[in-house]
Write a protein that holds these residues in place. Structure first.
Motif, PDB file in Angstrom:
ATOM      1  N   CYS A 117      34.386  22.680  35.431  1.00 59.55           N
ATOM      2  CA  CYS A 117      34.342  23.259  36.777  1.00 59.55           C
ATOM      3  C   CYS A 117      35.709  23.171  37.439  1.00 59.55           C
ATOM      4  O   CYS A 117      36.475  22.252  37.160  1.00 59.55           O
ATOM      5  CB  CYS A 117      33.301  22.537  37.619  1.00 59.55           C
ATOM      6  SG  CYS A 117      33.031  23.371  39.197  1.00 59.55           S
ATOM      7  N   LEU A 136      35.927  22.927  40.750  1.00 62.89           N
ATOM      8  CA  LEU A 136      35.760  22.108  41.950  1.00 62.89           C
ATOM      9  C   LEU A 136      35.250  20.729  41.530  1.00 62.89           C
ATOM     10  O   LEU A 136      34.858  20.535  40.373  1.00 62.89           O
ATOM     11  CB  LEU A 136      34.773  22.754  42.929  1.00 62.89           C
ATOM     12  CG  LEU A 136      35.179  24.087  43.576  1.00 62.89           C
ATOM     13  CD1 LEU A 136      34.124  24.521  44.587  1.00 62.89           C
ATOM     14  CD2 LEU A 136      36.547  24.002  44.246  1.00 62.89           C
ATOM     15  N   CYS A 144      32.723  18.792  43.494  1.00 60.03           N
ATOM     16  CA  CYS A 144      31.803  18.466  44.592  1.00 60.03           C
ATOM     17  C   CYS A 144      31.328  17.027  44.432  1.00 60.03           C
ATOM     18  O   CYS A 144      30.903  16.627  43.344  1.00 60.03           O
ATOM     19  CB  CYS A 144      30.621  19.428  44.583  1.00 60.03           C
ATOM     20  SG  CYS A 144      31.168  21.137  44.739  1.00 60.03           S
ATOM     21  N   CYS A 158      28.026  16.293  42.863  1.00 57.16           N
ATOM     22  CA  CYS A 158      27.731  16.937  41.587  1.00 57.16           C
ATOM     23  C   CYS A 158      28.648  16.460  40.462  1.00 57.16           C
ATOM     24  O   CYS A 158      28.190  15.936  39.460  1.00 57.16           O
ATOM     25  CB  CYS A 158      27.842  18.449  41.765  1.00 57.16           C
ATOM     26  SG  CYS A 158      27.469  19.357  40.261  1.00 57.16           S
ATOM     27  N   MET A 159      29.953  16.647  40.647  1.00 55.43           N
ATOM     28  CA  MET A 159      30.914  16.223  39.611  1.00 55.43           C
ATOM     29  C   MET A 159      32.085  15.543  40.302  1.00 55.43           C
ATOM     30  O   MET A 159      33.172  16.109  40.414  1.00 55.43           O
ATOM     31  CB  MET A 159      31.414  17.443  38.832  1.00 55.43           C
ATOM     32  CG  MET A 159      32.136  17.091  37.554  1.00 55.43           C
ATOM     33  SD  MET A 159      33.214  18.386  36.977  1.00 55.43           S
ATOM     34  CE  MET A 159      32.101  19.510  36.204  1.00 55.43           C
ATOM     35  N   GLY A 204      28.271  23.676  35.326  1.00 49.63           N
ATOM     36  CA  GLY A 204      29.674  23.892  35.576  1.00 49.63           C
ATOM     37  C   GLY A 204      29.903  25.178  36.375  1.00 49.63           C
ATOM     38  O   GLY A 204      29.001  25.685  37.016  1.00 49.63           O
ATOM     39  N   ASN A 240      30.437  28.950  42.367  1.00 47.82           N
ATOM     40  CA  ASN A 240      31.027  28.357  43.576  1.00 47.82           C
ATOM     41  C   ASN A 240      31.907  29.371  44.305  1.00 47.82           C
ATOM     42  O   ASN A 240      32.428  29.080  45.378  1.00 47.82           O
ATOM     43  CB  ASN A 240      31.815  27.082  43.246  1.00 47.82           C
ATOM     44  CG  ASN A 240      32.977  27.336  42.272  1.00 47.82           C
ATOM     45  OD1 ASN A 240      33.548  28.422  42.231  1.00 47.82           O
ATOM     46  ND2 ASN A 240      33.337  26.303  41.504  1.00 47.82           N
TER      47      ASN A 240
HETATM   48 FE1  SF4 Z   1      31.270  22.485  40.275  1.00 50.23          FE
HETATM   49 FE2  SF4 Z   1      29.090  23.735  41.158  1.00 50.23          FE
HETATM   50 FE3  SF4 Z   1      29.063  21.130  40.661  1.00 50.23          FE
HETATM   51 FE4  SF4 Z   1      30.459  21.959  42.704  1.00 50.23          FE
HETATM   52  S1  SF4 Z   1      28.238  22.162  42.481  1.00 50.23           S
HETATM   53  S2  SF4 Z   1      31.170  20.484  41.154  1.00 50.23           S
HETATM   54  S3  SF4 Z   1      31.149  23.887  42.027  1.00 50.23           S
HETATM   55  S4  SF4 Z   1      29.318  22.700  39.175  1.00 50.23           S
END
Ligand code: SF4
Ligand code: SAM
Length: 323
Positions: free
Chosen positions: A20, A22, A24, A27-28, A71, A100
């Motif tokens: 990815c 980003l 977030c 999330c990651m 991702g 995203n």
């Molecule tokens: Fe990436 Fe989507 Fe997760 Fe944000 S929500 S880190 S954009 S996978």
């Protein structure tokens, strides 16, 4: 096809990468390895051909709605090609993408040409500083440009915001109104890094929106492929959707399964149950593949157990599962 509880499963989310652009926090996060499937990260991604073979098999089982996710799907260069090839599979009704939005401006026209049916853009804030703090990247303008480009290309766009306790729902609804696109609020699930951000019920947002935007009315006309419940507000022209996995458990009507980018068919967000399809995809016929998928789906768990986190067996990050 039906599972053992009589639910019709007709929707598959396909993650095509766990990378990815980003980070977030829920999330990651930056502290993660940057790959949502720790431990499984060394397996190669499924190829376009393998994904298409799976789509052929799944479609013949009655799974006709697809969403490409990650991702971030638009970081994989074959994403548009995949949309176009999936749309060409006989029996496929819809192919959407969840993104995203960072690379959407450059891809929107190509996605439209490829036949993409809908683009869900994840956007949790319209404040530049908050966006950078939440995602680790100063990319809000790129996302906004992406949304505009997708609309200009004639794509059907929706905004998705995850409900954290700091969420500014009024500002997001105002932005959605300005863009003339539906917005949906998704309760944070205790999956991966999301565990630390699980927020209040979506009911709180409904009341907040009602105070500002006037009386709300259920919008029963609006029914996509998912669990969102839509409402309209007196002073908003756009529909507002609520996906309330925690406080409005909708497992009885669940219609979906998920494929990770490494070929694991996941049956419920809450558990690791499922089947690794990589070998079957590589070495077996479509007919054998259909049998393996059908058997796995038959065993889809009855419901999630997010209210009892100790019973959860899923420990990967959401970026590795696809949301
Ligand atoms: Fe990436 Fe989507 Fe997760 Fe944000 S929500 S880190 S954009 S996978
Ligand atoms: N990168 C793309 C994006 O952000 O749209 C696609 C993958 S992302 C994992 C898919 C969706 O899952 C996003 O809307 C994201 O906000 C959501 N998500 C991530 N973690 C979540 C959690 N713990 N609970 C609910 N939704 C989550």
């Amino acid at each position: 096809m039906k599972d053992q509880y009589g639910r019709t499963i007709d929707y598959l989310r396909i993650s095509i990468t766990d990378a990815c652009n980003l980070r977030c926090r829920y999330c990651m996060p930056e502290s993660s390895s940057g790959c949502g499937m720790e431990g499984a990260g060394k397996e190669p991604l499924l190829s376009v051909e393998e994904i298409l073979k799976l789509v052929h098999a799944a479609t013949s089982l009655g799974i006709t709605h697809y969403r490409i996710t990650g991702g971030e799907p638009l970081v994989r260069k074959e994403c548009v090609e995949l949309v176009q090839k999936m749309k060409a599979v006989p029996g496929v009704s819809s192919v959407g993408i969840t993104t995203n939005g960072v690379r959407l401006a450059e891809c929107a026209e190509k996605l439209k040409q490829a036949g993409c049916d809908s683009v869900n853009v994840s956007l949790d804030t319209v404040d530049t500083a908050e966006f950078a703090a939440l995602t680790g990247r100063d990319a809000l303008e790129q996302v906004k440009n992406g949304i505009c480009a997708a609309k200009e290309a004639g794509l059907f766009v929706k905004l998705n915001a995850v409900h954290r306790k700091e969420l500014h729902a009024l500002e997001l609804a105002a932005f959605a109104e300005q863009m003339k696109v539906p917005v949906r609020f998704i309760e944070m699930m205790p999956v991966g890094a999301g565990k630390s951000y699980v927020g209040p019920s979506n009911e709180v947002l409904k009341k907040e929106l009602e105070q500002w935007y006037g009386a709300r009315t259920p919008d029963l006309s609006r029914k996509g492929n998912g669990p969102a419940i839509y409402e309209t507000y007196e002073k908003l022209s756009i529909p507002v959707g609520f996906i309330s996995a925690i406080h409005g458990k909708f497992c009885r009507n669940c219609n979906r399964v998920r494929l990770t980018s490494r070929g694991f068919l996941k049956l419920c967000l809450c558990y690791e149950n499922g089947v690794d399809l990589r070998e079957v995809l590589q070495n077996e016929t479509v007919e054998k593949l259909e049998k393996v998928i059908a058997q796995a789906i038959w065993n889809k768990p009855m419901e999630h157990c997010f209210e009892r986190p100790k019973d959860m067996t899923e420990h990967h990050l959401m970026s590795g599962i696809g949301g």
